[in-house]
Every structure is written in structure tokens, then in C-alpha cells.
Design an enzyme around this catalytic site. Structure first.
Site, PDB file in Angstrom:
ATOM      1  CG  ASP A  43     -55.329  29.332 -45.196  1.00  0.00           C
ATOM      2  OD1 ASP A  43     -56.692  29.805 -44.823  1.00  0.00           O
ATOM      3  OD2 ASP A  43     -54.435  29.745 -45.084  1.00  0.00           O
ATOM      4  CG  ASP A  60     -58.288  32.770 -43.037  1.00  0.00           C
ATOM      5  OD1 ASP A  60     -57.871  31.875 -43.126  1.00  0.00           O
ATOM      6  OD2 ASP A  60     -58.113  34.010 -43.299  1.00  0.00           O
ATOM      7  CD  GLU A  74     -52.193  32.180 -42.944  1.00  0.00           C
ATOM      8  OE1 GLU A  74     -51.820  32.168 -43.929  1.00  0.00           O
ATOM      9  OE2 GLU A  74     -53.211  32.834 -42.423  1.00  0.00           O
ATOM     10  CD  GLU A  75     -55.209  35.281 -40.990  1.00  0.00           C
ATOM     11  OE1 GLU A  75     -54.687  35.996 -41.592  1.00  0.00           O
ATOM     12  OE2 GLU A  75     -56.005  34.402 -41.389  1.00  0.00           O
ATOM     13  CG  ASP A  80     -53.378  31.931 -36.798  1.00  0.00           C
ATOM     14  OD1 ASP A  80     -53.418  31.067 -37.417  1.00  0.00           O
ATOM     15  OD2 ASP A  80     -52.624  32.857 -37.314  1.00  0.00           O
ATOM     16  CG  HIS A 137     -57.759  38.378 -44.046  1.00  0.00           C
ATOM     17  ND1 HIS A 137     -56.684  38.675 -44.082  1.00  0.00           N
ATOM     18  CD2 HIS A 137     -57.869  37.069 -43.858  1.00  0.00           C
ATOM     19  CE1 HIS A 137     -55.662  37.735 -44.141  1.00  0.00           C
ATOM     20  NE2 HIS A 137     -56.541  36.609 -43.939  1.00  0.00           N
ATOM     21  CG  HIS A 171     -54.427  29.409 -40.411  1.00  0.00           C
ATOM     22  ND1 HIS A 171     -54.923  30.142 -39.802  1.00  0.00           N
ATOM     23  CD2 HIS A 171     -54.619  29.399 -41.822  1.00  0.00           C
ATOM     24  CE1 HIS A 171     -55.698  30.999 -40.815  1.00  0.00           C
ATOM     25  NE2 HIS A 171     -55.471  30.519 -41.959  1.00  0.00           N
TER      26      HIS A 171
END
Lengths: 464, 464
Positions: free
Chosen positions: B183, B120, B154-155, B89, B434, B87
Site C-alpha cells: 500500500d 491505492d 483505510e483512508e 476504499d 491521493h 484496502h
């Protein structure tokens, strides 16, 4: 009579909201206090509007506090002096928010006077003023000396009131024999009441902390002493499902029930069915009127209010809160002592429960509020005078009641001034103070004024 | 090498934040997907950017969903086909909010490449692309057919991904033999890992209701079955202070521990002291590495997240909440079944505890989320190939790990496509996905690219 309604209409029209801290509402509060001061001057009282300075809000804003009015009428040393406490600020209200009429336009429907402040507390203050002016209208000598203390911040916690009472203890309050408050309601629609006690409140916070930040329950779930598990166990140890408080020793100092007190509950006019319906509660913990009243007034109760720091929003967040604070409070009754309760809750009970869990988290308990209960001697002269006056005006004995909530002002007066305090409500149980469509019955308002006048005569007689 | 960094710098510079639903960030997401599509085309892949329509936000706003990229390179029927999921995003990031460098400017400090999305998941996606282009640069035949599925949401919960996989099951995915996801992270700073399982999650709400409105604890405290007392008792019945779940039968279907599995935990490279320090946790429930890993990965856990409807703000409000909703979830492991767990929690345990309280309130339990665990067969060819590739590139055996959290995408692919899924992470445990100062080590990024290339060769060998 119409003049009486007229003034109430004028007063209700002033949006003296002390809860919403905006300059506009503060301006209205100042206007309200000025209008009341004028009314008292017209009555012939000497009026002192005491500047209370300003308050700092949490957001840094500074707002002026409305003055507290100290007024007196008569200083005949042969007469008893009765001091009346009242407040002229109101709870917020907005037409459309469930109000059927404009909350700031006093509107009569079927004998009910609807408007914000009608029963809490503008109506009762005016009823007292009207009782005084009735004697003047009939050209009769006022049987008592009257003092007034009127504030404008009651709904916002009576900021600055206690300080002023303390300061004026030996000046304004020096000659006061009795203090009367008329800021609560009957428990009945029809039967008048005299209130002789309120519960106190000890409010606790209990924090359980693992770390300041939250955790993700996927990444850490399974290897932590989770603060919420600890907190839920702590809160769950406080009260059982029958409402009994489980903190050892908590009932030790609760006054024992006398036969005389027991009988008072029997005669109180409370329609249980109607009470249940208006409360929208399917079933109470107790089935009889007596048990219900006793558990509201003369037994302690424990309520869990909530948790700060946990996930409290809609949705499904997979968080392990790192630090949570539970909040609960115990309503105190005579002869419980807040400091003793603090020890029982903190040092003994919660420490005990927590240490048994063997958790690696830290617990911190704090009593953030410790307001003692208030109870009056119902054999004091003014209680006797009130009962006689009620018999004269309403033809019935009053309900002798207490209030389950905490009204600090009664205790402030009793403790600082050291004189008998009595709450003599005028409003009926369904007046809806603090909620939409607040009202006072025209009948209550008018008979209430007569009651106060009869009370002046009776208390003077007892002093002869 | 510099070219590789250059492209990552370009990609990190695009603020493809899918969490904050604003038109600007959506525009960035669309730009990101277009830039990635161009990159894949340069690689020689045929690229399909599938329009995913738009999403309606709770506030009524409608925002376009970025396209999902389906790309393929090679269709030699004699070669195995590996599909890579990634991903593009990212989580929100703002310089000043704890970032030491601009989150959207890839910055190298001491061999660490700092930037939002570095680990990520932009870095691993580019490492995979670079593995492919390495064969082209060396003018070698690519040993496998490659497919890509790259999304941009995804997030934000991978909206629309499952639907597309379902739709493309017999088209785009028809020839796919293996699915690789990169991931997640290693559990070590140095030692590579292969991830073969994730826990599922069953999320519950339990509502206790007396009435819709709140009560005042002075006016009603002492005569009610208070919803919070019921809820706290319910939540307190779920898990003991040692983390053991108290719901009868909940452990019945947990896979038993084999010697082989046990041995895998022993060899995993986890520095307990460092883990405890970086977690800022004084003490875990368990003292050994093996116990901690097993309780994060292969045993269920129960976390209480919070309560909706109670008092959750600072201050001391004397409210009795009328209706409260507790939230908790259970991380599921093989071979637990969400429907069985739902019954155990709801019909048996909570109903039981509640009925014993004899409360007059109403209770309603609901499982709002029931995501099954994912576990792969670590004897599948691609796991063998990954291990061999890791031995070749890193000179060590990988840690065979699971993830305690729920990554639905692995299960979606495994269930819908019915082929082996493997998670082959590149990032080190301290990459801070994150959080602030997200990074990927330059070494991990470069060696990761080699690992993927070696993996292509190994999987091809196994197919010969």
C-alpha cells in the site's frame, strides 16, 4: 425629558445595522437617516441628504450606501461655528445572544437605558440635538452656529465619508471653527473626560512561501525549510515578553514625556482593581495606573493577530503549510510616521532576520494599512471651553484622556479641514459599546445634553 | 491479461470513497466489499465478511461501517501462511477537479492505467489475487497458504481494524507466518522496492491562554502579555533554520547509523533533480541523495502545522487573540519512545521556555497522538524471499526503503500478531496516490502480479 427618551426609543427601534450587508438592514439605515433628517428639520436646520451611491460587495452584490446628512442652523458671522460629527448606524445585535432585553427596544432598568446604539452613537447625537432645542425652548438665542455631519456607515469603515469631507471642504466646511465628535467613552464611571488623541495603526502582512500547495509532514518533514518555522521566527523577533518592540529605531520618534503630561495621568480616575476585573485579566504588564495608561495611549504597541494559510481548525492535521502569511500591527503614537515605520519593519528588521536564517523560501512583507496617530492641541479654545463647561455641569475637572485605538475620522477632519477637533464623550466606561447589553446611563444622557449647551455658551464667550 | 484489466476496471468504477461520509458513498463501499468477496469466493477462498457496526459522526449522523473481509485459501500445515492486507476504499475524486479522464473509468493512455484507486490500493489487491489464480490456471499447487484481510475504511483512519485484529489474534491470525502489505510506492519510476520501516508521529498542542474572549488591539495593546507573543516564542524554540530539533535530549535514542545501513542509501535509485522538480521545491535542506533519504526516513523531524484561535482569514483584523493553540508534531524514528518524547517536549523544554518568559498567561501542553515508528528485521525470511523474487522478475536488486510517514497498520500487525510484517509496493513513485490523475503503470500491474507469484515460491523454498 420624556420627550428626549421618547425620541431615543424611536431611534433605537430602527435596526440600522451597517455591519451585516443585507437589503433589509440597508433599508433600515435609509429610514434612520430620513428620521434624523426630519428631526433636524424640526429643529429649524437646513438639511442636505447627500446621496452616496452604492457599494460593491466582495460577493458581487451591490448595496446602496445610506446618505450622509449635512445640516446647518444659523450663519451669524459674529458667532463661532461648531460642527458636530455623529453616526446613526449600529453594530449587530440579537436578543438571545446574551442580551437581557430586546436590543431594539430601549428599556430602562435602574437608571440605565439599554438598547443597541444607546451610547454608540444615537444617544450622544440626540443629546447634542437636545442641547440646541433647549435654547429654543427657553427662547434664547443660540450662542453658536451649528453644523451637523451625520453618517450611517461608521461601523462599516465610514465608506465615502473622507471623499465627501474633501469635496465639501470649501463649501459646507468653509465657515467651521471647531469640530466635535462624541463617539467614545470616559475611562471612569463617574468622571467626565475630554479626549485629545488616538493612536494610529500600521498593519503588516509577512508572507513566507515555499510553494503554493501544502506538503504532507510524513513525506517531506525533515528536508524542507518549512515556511512556518521561518514565519514563527520572524514573528518571534518583533516583541519581547515585556511588551517592548524589538524593531531597531522604532522608539526614535516617540514624543518624549513632559512633566505636564505625566501629571495628567496621575489625576485620571481609573480604578485599577475594577479595570482588571472587568477585563478578566489576571495581571497586566504594568502595576501602576500611570504606566498602564501611558502604554495604552502614548507608547506604541505591537500585536500579532494570526496566520493565514496554516492549519487553523480543530483536530490534528499533519500538514506542512506551503505558503503562510503572518499578520501583526503596530499602534502608532506621536510623532511616529507610518512610512518610516514601514521601512524600519520591512527593509531593515524583517529582511535582516530572514536573511540570517539562510532559508530557501521567499519572504514578502507589506504594510496594508498605515493610519497615523491623531493628537490635538489641548490649549485650543474649544478644549478650554469644554473644561469650563464640565466644571459648570459636573462640578469637577475632566479626565484628559486619549484613546489607544485608531479613530480615523478625527484625523480626517483635522487634516482636511485644518481646524481643531475634539472628542467630548458622554458615556461611562461600562457602557458596553459593541457588546451585549449596550446602555447609556439616563444621568449621562441628560447631563450630557446640558454639557453640550454649556459648551455652546463657553465657546461663544471665548469668541467675544 | 485482459481479464485482469477488466476486473480492475470494474473495481475502479465503484466509487468507494470512505473520506466523504455520505450514505451514497457508504453504499458504494458496501458494494465494493461484496464484489471483492465474490471475487475471493471464485478463487476458492472461504470468505467471512465481518460486520463492523456503525460509526457516529460529529454531526450526530450515524453511518454503517463497511465489513472487513477475512478470507483464507488452503490450510496445509506443511506450508507457510502468508496474510495479505489491502484496502478497497479510495480518496475522493471528481472529474473536472484536475482529472484529465473520468476518475471512475479506468482509462489506458501510453501504458498507464488512470483511475481512482488504480494504485491505492485496488490494483495491488487484484495483482495479489491474480498471482493466486495464476497457479490455479497453470494447475499448479499453491506453494503457500493464503489469508486476506481487506478493509474499506483505510483512508478514513482504519476505524475498527485494530479491534478486529486484536479479536482475531488467536483465531484467524493464529497460523499466520508473514504479513504483507502493498500500500505504498517505490521511490523510483523503474526500480522495485521493499519497505522495512515507517516513522511514527507524536502530535502536540500547546495552548496559551489569557482569557477566553479576544481583545481589541487598540484598547488593550501595550499592557498585556499577549498569548500570540508567548506562543510564537514557544513554537520558535522548537527547531532551528537548518531543521535541527532544539528540544534537549530528543536525539538521545535515535538509532546510530551503521555502515550497512549507510550503504543501502547509496544504492537507492532516486533522481534528485527530478525529485526536486516534481516537488516544486527550489532547494532542500540537504544536497545529497543519502542525506535527504536519511532525513526523511531515519531521523526525526519537527513540523509546525498551525495555530487555532488566532486570526486566520483574509483581511486586516485588529484582534489580540485571547486563547491560542499551536500545533506541531515530531516524526519518530527507532528507537525513540513517544512517552519519553512527551516528557522532553512538555515537562522540560516548553515549561522551561515558558517560565523564562515570566508571562502571566497559562500554558497547557498535550500530546494528542503518540504513534511509534515501525521497523522490521530485514533479515527475516520473507525479506529474503522478496529480494529473490524481485531479482527473478525484474532482474535487479530492490531499493531497501522506508517511508517517512506513519502507516499504523504495519505496527498494529507486528505488535498484535507478533509476526514479521513487510511492505512490498508495486506502484512507481509518480503514481499520484491521493492526487488527481492517479494511475498504475500496466507494466507495474502485470509484473507485480508475477512478483507476488515468485514471492510465494521463494518463501515456500525457504520453508522446505
Amino acid at each position: 425629558l420624556d420627550q428626549l427618551n421618547g425620541t431615543l426609543k424611536e431611534w433605537v427601534a430602527i435596526e440600522s445595522d451597517s455591519v451585516q450587508p443585507t437589503p433589509r438592514f440597508r433599508q433600515e439605515l435609509f429610514r434612520m437617516m430620513a428620521v434624523a433628517a426630519d428631526e433636524l428639520r424640526r429643529l429649524g436646520a437646513s438639511v442636505d441628504s447627500v446621496d452616496m451611491g452604492s457599494q460593491q460587495l466582495p460577493d458581487g452584490q451591490s448595496l446602496p450606501i445610506p446618505p450622509i446628512i449635512l445640516a446647518e442652523l444659523g450663519n451669524d458671522l459674529k458667532k463661532p461655528t461648531v460642527c458636530f460629527y455623529g453616526h446613526l448606524d449600529v453594530q449587530p445585535a440579537a436578543w438571545g445572544d446574551g442580551w437581557l432585553t430586546d436590543p431594539y427596544t430601549l428599556t430602562e432598568v435602574d437608571g440605565k437605558l439599554y438598547g443597541r446604539g444607546a451610547t454608540d452613537n444615537k444617544g450622544p447625537v440626540l443629546a447634542w440635538i437636545n442641547a440646541v432645542s433647549t435654547f429654543q425652548a427657553l427662547e434664547q438665542d443660540l450662542p453658536v452656529n451649528i453644523k451637523f455631519i451625520l453618517e450611517g456607515m461608521e461601523e462599516a469603515g465610514s465608506i465615502a465619508l473622507e471623499e465627501l469631507v474633501q469635496k465639501e471642504k470649501d463649501r459646507f466646511f468653509s465657515g467651521v471653527d471647531y469640530i466635535v465628535i462624541s463617539d467614545n467613552l470616559w475611562v471612569s464611571r463617574k468622571r467626565p473626560a475630554v479626549t485629545y488623541g488616538t493612536r494610529g495603526n500600521s498593519y503588516f502582512t509577512v508572507e513566507v512561501k515555499c510553494r503554493d500547495q501544502d506538503f504532507h509532514s510524513g513525506t517531506f518533514g525533515g528536508i524542507l525549510n518549512e515556511p512556518m518555522a521561518d514565519l514563527v521566527a520572524l514573528l518571534g523577533s518583533l516583541v519581547d515578553s515585556s511588551g517592548r518592540i524589538l524593531i531597531p529605531g522604532i522608539y526614535d520618534h516617540v514624543a518624549s514625556l513632559t512633566e505636564e503630561e505625566k501629571n495628567m495621568y496621575k489625576s485620571i480616575d481609573l480604578d485599577l482593581e475594577e479595570y482588571r476585573n472587568s477585563s478578566q485579566v489576571k495581571k497586566f504588564l504594568f502595576d501602576t495606573k500611570e504606566e498602564i495608561l501611558m502604554h495604552l495611549w502614548r507608547f506604541p504597541s505591537l500585536s500579532i493577530h494570526g496566520i493565514e494559510g496554516a492549519f487553523d481548525e480543530p483536530g490534528a492535521k499533519t500538514v506542512i503549510p506551503g505558503r503562510v502569511t503572518g499578520k501583526f500591527s503596530i499602534r502608532l503614537v506621536p510623532h511616529m510616521n507610518a512610512s518610516v515605520v514601514e521601512k524600519q519593519v520591512t527593509d531593515h528588521h524583517l529582511e535582516d532576520v530572514f536573511s540570517k536564517r539562510n532559508s530557501s523560501n521567499q519572504m514578502a512583507v507589506s504594510m496594508v494599512l498605515g493610519l497615523p496617530p491623531w493628537i490635538a492641541n489641548i490649549n485650543d479654545s474649544q478644549y478650554l471651553a469644554a473644561k469650563r463647561a464640565i466644571r459648570t455641569v459636573f462640578g469637577t475637572d475632566p479626565d484628559m484622556i486619549r484613546d489607544g485605538s485608531t479613530i480615523p475620522v478625527a484625523r480626517i477632519f483635522q487634516e482636511i479641514i485644518g481646524k481643531s477637533v475634539m472628542m467630548l464623550p458622554l458615556g461611562a466606561v461600562d457602557d458596553g459599546e459593541h457588546s451585549q447589553n449596550e446602555k447609556i446611563n439616563r444621568w449621562n444622557y441628560i447631563e450630557g445634553s446640558k454639557l453640550f449647551a454649556a459648551f455652546f455658551l463657553e465657546i461663544a464667550k471665548l469668541h467675544e
